[in-house]
Design an enzyme around this catalytic site. Structure first.
Site, PDB file in Angstrom:
ATOM      1  N   SER A 142       0.794  -1.117   0.027  1.00 33.06           N
ATOM      2  CA  SER A 142       0.016  -0.109  -0.052  1.00 33.06           C
ATOM      3  C   SER A 142       0.786   1.033   0.013  1.00 33.06           C
ATOM      4  O   SER A 142       2.005   1.097   0.408  1.00 33.06           O
ATOM      5  CB  SER A 142      -0.883  -0.119   1.547  1.00 33.06           C
ATOM      6  OG  SER A 142      -1.594   1.249   1.415  1.00 33.06           O
ATOM      7  N   TYR A 155      -1.798  -1.441  10.860  1.00 31.70           N
ATOM      8  CA  TYR A 155      -1.986  -1.639   9.307  1.00 31.70           C
ATOM      9  C   TYR A 155      -0.561  -1.293   8.740  1.00 31.70           C
ATOM     10  O   TYR A 155      -0.111  -2.275   8.087  1.00 31.70           O
ATOM     11  CB  TYR A 155      -3.236  -0.728   8.978  1.00 31.70           C
ATOM     12  CG  TYR A 155      -3.369  -1.027   7.324  1.00 31.70           C
ATOM     13  CD1 TYR A 155      -3.743  -2.309   6.785  1.00 31.70           C
ATOM     14  CD2 TYR A 155      -2.889   0.020   6.581  1.00 31.70           C
ATOM     15  CE1 TYR A 155      -3.786  -2.418   5.452  1.00 31.70           C
ATOM     16  CE2 TYR A 155      -3.350  -0.040   5.066  1.00 31.70           C
ATOM     17  CZ  TYR A 155      -3.696  -1.161   4.480  1.00 31.70           C
ATOM     18  OH  TYR A 155      -3.584  -1.371   3.000  1.00 31.70           O
TER      19      TYR A 155
HETATM   20  N1  LIG Z   1      -8.709  -0.309  -0.627  1.00 27.03           N
HETATM   21  C1  LIG Z   1      -7.788   0.570  -0.676  1.00 27.03           C
HETATM   22  O1  LIG Z   1      -7.817   1.592  -0.645  1.00 27.03           O
HETATM   23  C2  LIG Z   1      -6.644  -0.284  -0.412  1.00 27.03           C
HETATM   24  C3  LIG Z   1      -5.171   0.452  -0.625  1.00 27.03           C
HETATM   25  C4  LIG Z   1      -4.017   0.100  -0.632  1.00 27.03           C
HETATM   26  C5  LIG Z   1      -3.735  -1.392  -0.504  1.00 27.03           C
HETATM   27  N2  LIG Z   1      -5.076  -2.014  -0.206  1.00 27.03           N
HETATM   28  C6  LIG Z   1      -4.693  -3.616  -0.044  1.00 27.03           C
HETATM   29  O2  LIG Z   1      -5.354  -4.171  -0.969  1.00 27.03           O
HETATM   30  C7  LIG Z   1      -5.571  -5.614  -0.620  1.00 27.03           C
HETATM   31  C8  LIG Z   1      -6.942  -5.892  -0.936  1.00 27.03           C
HETATM   32  O3  LIG Z   1      -8.063  -5.083  -0.466  1.00 27.03           O
HETATM   33  P1  LIG Z   1      -9.279  -4.620  -1.319  1.00 27.03           P
HETATM   34  O4  LIG Z   1      -9.285  -2.988  -1.471  1.00 27.03           O
HETATM   35  O5  LIG Z   1      -9.628  -5.333  -2.482  1.00 27.03           O
HETATM   36  O6  LIG Z   1     -10.247  -4.733  -0.153  1.00 27.03           O
HETATM   37  P2  LIG Z   1     -11.482  -5.752   0.170  1.00 27.03           P
HETATM   38  O7  LIG Z   1     -12.472  -5.636  -0.964  1.00 27.03           O
HETATM   39  O8  LIG Z   1     -12.192  -5.783   1.430  1.00 27.03           O
HETATM   40  O9  LIG Z   1     -10.721  -7.395  -0.025  1.00 27.03           O
HETATM   41  C9  LIG Z   1      -9.968  -7.891   0.779  1.00 27.03           C
HETATM   42  C10 LIG Z   1      -9.945  -9.363   0.673  1.00 27.03           C
HETATM   43  O10 LIG Z   1      -9.130 -10.081   1.645  1.00 27.03           O
HETATM   44  C11 LIG Z   1      -9.911 -11.138   1.980  1.00 27.03           C
HETATM   45  N3  LIG Z   1      -9.365 -11.601   3.212  1.00 27.03           N
HETATM   46  C12 LIG Z   1      -9.742 -11.031   4.496  1.00 27.03           C
HETATM   47  N4  LIG Z   1      -8.954 -11.844   5.540  1.00 27.03           N
HETATM   48  C13 LIG Z   1      -8.732 -12.938   4.742  1.00 27.03           C
HETATM   49  C14 LIG Z   1      -8.146 -14.094   5.341  1.00 27.03           C
HETATM   50  N5  LIG Z   1      -7.881 -14.556   6.426  1.00 27.03           N
HETATM   51  N6  LIG Z   1      -7.746 -15.174   4.318  1.00 27.03           N
HETATM   52  C15 LIG Z   1      -8.136 -14.954   2.886  1.00 27.03           C
HETATM   53  N7  LIG Z   1      -8.690 -13.599   2.463  1.00 27.03           N
HETATM   54  C16 LIG Z   1      -9.105 -12.781   3.458  1.00 27.03           C
HETATM   55  C17 LIG Z   1     -11.336 -10.571   1.943  1.00 27.03           C
HETATM   56  O11 LIG Z   1     -12.237 -11.666   2.492  1.00 27.03           O
HETATM   57  P3  LIG Z   1     -13.552 -11.751   3.395  1.00 27.03           P
HETATM   58  O12 LIG Z   1     -14.230 -10.362   2.925  1.00 27.03           O
HETATM   59  O13 LIG Z   1     -14.102 -12.861   3.160  1.00 27.03           O
HETATM   60  O14 LIG Z   1     -12.854 -11.580   4.668  1.00 27.03           O
HETATM   61  C18 LIG Z   1     -11.550  -9.823   0.797  1.00 27.03           C
HETATM   62  O15 LIG Z   1     -11.773 -10.947  -0.203  1.00 27.03           O
HETATM   63  C19 LIG Z   1      -5.374  -5.638   0.995  1.00 27.03           C
HETATM   64  O16 LIG Z   1      -4.437  -6.221   1.122  1.00 27.03           O
HETATM   65  C20 LIG Z   1      -5.485  -4.023   1.206  1.00 27.03           C
HETATM   66  O17 LIG Z   1      -4.326  -3.809   2.484  1.00 27.03           O
HETATM   67  C21 LIG Z   1      -6.135  -1.551  -0.420  1.00 27.03           C
END
Ligand SMILES: NC(=O)c1ccc[n+]([C@@H]2O[C@H](COP(=O)([O-])OP(=O)(O)OC[C@H]3O[C@@H](n4cnc5c(N)ncnc54)[C@H](OP(=O)(O)O)[C@@H]3O)[C@@H](O)[C@H]2O)c1
Length: 280
Positions: A142, A155
């Site tokens: 991130s 985080y």
């Molecule tokens: N959104 C942002 O602004 C942003 C910015 C920078 C980086 N990121 C990073 O991008 C990645 C994806 O996030 P996203 O934005 O796509 O959010 P998201 O839509 O909430 O997706 C996160 C995914 O991770 C899964 N997950 C959580 N705990 C888990 C576990 N123990 N085992 C397997 N899967 C698990 C969730 O499944 P469940 O919902 O079923 O738990 C969901 O499918 C994350 O690492 C996040 O830190 C996000």
């Protein structure tokens, strides 16, 4: 290599993982889109999309917090496909809150998911990549793996840790043709924002209540201006298919502008900017 390339993505039920799994499958990778909980509605949407679009995509359960779940799933993929070409360590969420108001259990869960989860998957997949003498590991960190904002200590800790591990790991894996890539998105519109939990944010008695309220307002603005997760998926695909990927890919104007500005500031100058923003 000849034959179909095999990709494994974690956290594929929504957001970046969902878009990346679809895009890799559409781009010819046989994609194991792994999900935390198969019974979730989001997981059903992925299964339905794969069926409707006839994608080479298989949805499998994988909880990155569990050694057994990771080894069982990776072993069965290797048994079936004999190789893994791409791993996308994407599963993650954000824990917020003041350090003194956050339980060790909450902190451990954050690291078990965002940091140890990726480590577990790498430990399971590297032996096959090493034997096949090639592979690509994409770790989603991130902008928050490079700079920090208030009340997001663990985080940031989990993402900074994954950055450090990946940076060092590139050297031990280089002789085997395995390349490590870090993807550093700014704000992305996904379930991420709904699942952010700021410990004690709503408690008026918390000494951090005012700061929590300021942080919550900033998160709202960030979410409003967030890019679509398909933007991140496109960058991931680029990093997967190019011959010589960079170590880091910054995604989104917010992230690149912030990091560009950070380069020319001292720690104090950048700290003052953050303090102004959050009225500290
Ligand atoms: N959104 C942002 O602004 C942003 C910015 C920078 C980086 N990121 C990073 O991008 C990645 C994806 O996030 P996203 O934005 O796509 O959010 P998201 O839509 O909430 O997706 C996160 C995914 O991770 C899964 N997950 C959580 N705990 C888990 C576990 N123990 N085992 C397997 N899967 C698990 C969730 O499944 P469940 O919902 O079923 O738990 C969901 O499918 C994350 O690492 C996040 O830190 C996000």
């Amino acid at each position: 290599m000849s034959g179909q390339r095999i990709a494994v993505v974690t956290g594929s039920s929504s957001g970046i993982g969902f878009e990346t799994s679809k895009l890799l499958a559409k781009s010819g990778f046989y994609t194991h889109a792994t999900v935390h909980k198969l019974e979730n509605e989001d997981s059903h949407e992925l299964i339905d999309t794969a069926k409707k679009e006839k994608l080479p995509l298989e949805v499998t359960q994988l909880d990155v917090k569990s050694n057994e779940s990771v080894t069982d799933t990776i072993n069965s993929i290797v048994k079936k496909n004999k190789r893994i070409d791409v791993i996308v360590n994407n599963a993650g969420y954000a824990l917020g809150g003041a350090l003194e108001e956050t339980s060790m259990e909450e902190i451990r869960k954050q690291f078990e998911t965002n940091f140890f989860g990726a480590v577990r998957v790498m430990q399971a997949a590297i032996p096959v990549m090493r034997m096949q003498r090639g592979g690509r590991i994409i770790n989603i960190t991130s902008l928050g793996g490079r700079i920090s904002i208030p009340l997001s200590t663990f985080y940031h800790g989990s993402k900074f840790a994954l950055e450090g591990v990946s940076e060092s790991l590139q050297y031990e894996l280089a002789p085997f043709g395995i390349k490590i890539v870090l993807i550093e998105p700014g704000a992305v519109g996904s379930n991420f924002w709904k699942s952010i939990k700021i410990a004690n944010a709503n408690s008026p008695n918390s000494p951090y209540a005012q700061l929590a309220s300021n942080v919550t307002k900033t998160f709202k603005k960030m979410e409003e201006n967030a890019m679509h997760p398909s933007e991140v998926a496109k960058t991931i695909l680029d990093a997967v298919i190019t011959d010589n990927p960079h170590l880091r890919y910054v995604v989104g104007n917010d992230a690149s502008k912030t990091l560009e500005a950070r380069k020319n500031m001292s720690d104090t100058e950048f700290g003052n900017l953050i303090k102004d923003q959050f009225k500290i």
